[in-house]
Every structure is written in C-alpha cells, then in structure tokens.
Design a protein around this motif. Structure first.
Motif: not given
Length: 82
Positions: A12-37
């Motif tokens: 949730i807290a960090p930004s992730i610049s790598s593509p994530i399945p369902g989040m091809p642009q990665g994720k910004p800081a503070g946004e919950r990863c779509i792959q977190l249940d």
C-alpha cells in the motif's frame, strides 16, 4: 524478521514502478495494490507474474517496525524521502 501476515503495508505505502497484473503502469504510493486481497495477503505470492521488486522485498525492523501501523508509517516516510 518474518513478514507479518495480513500487514500489507509494503503493498500500500510505497510506489511500485514495475507492471503488476491488473496495474500495467505500476501503482502510486498510498494506493492499495489490486493484487492485495481483503485479508491483506498477496494474491500473486509464489506466482511467476509477481513483480520482482515485490519478491525481493525482505522485511526488517527498520522498515516494518513492531506492528502494522508502524510499518505503514515507516514505509510512507521512506517513500517521502526518496
């Protein structure tokens, strides 16, 4: 240190610049990863499609603190510093 199951701060807290399945642009800081249940567990754990950066993360007290709330605060602060 072992990862605290159900914490989810590192997803949730960090930004992730790598593509994530369902989040091809990665994720910004503070946004919950779509792959977190709903239980704050990674749906991709052990899956080869899990981003390398996620698999390489090693929990330690300096980053994860002593509880989930502290982990969220510490990782958020580290994100702001970088």
């Amino acid at each position: 240190m072992e990862c605290r199951l159900g914490c989810g701060a590192c997803c949730i807290a960090p930004s992730i610049s790598s593509p994530i399945p369902g989040m091809p642009q990665g994720k910004p800081a503070g946004e919950r990863c779509i792959q977190l249940d709903d239980d704050n567990l990674c749906k991709l754990f052990g899956d080869p499609s899990r981003p390398k950066v996620c698999g390489d993360f090693v929990p330690c007290e300096d980053v994860c603190g002593s509880d989930n709330e502290q982990a969220m605060w510490l990782i958020t602060e580290l994100e702001h510093c970088t």
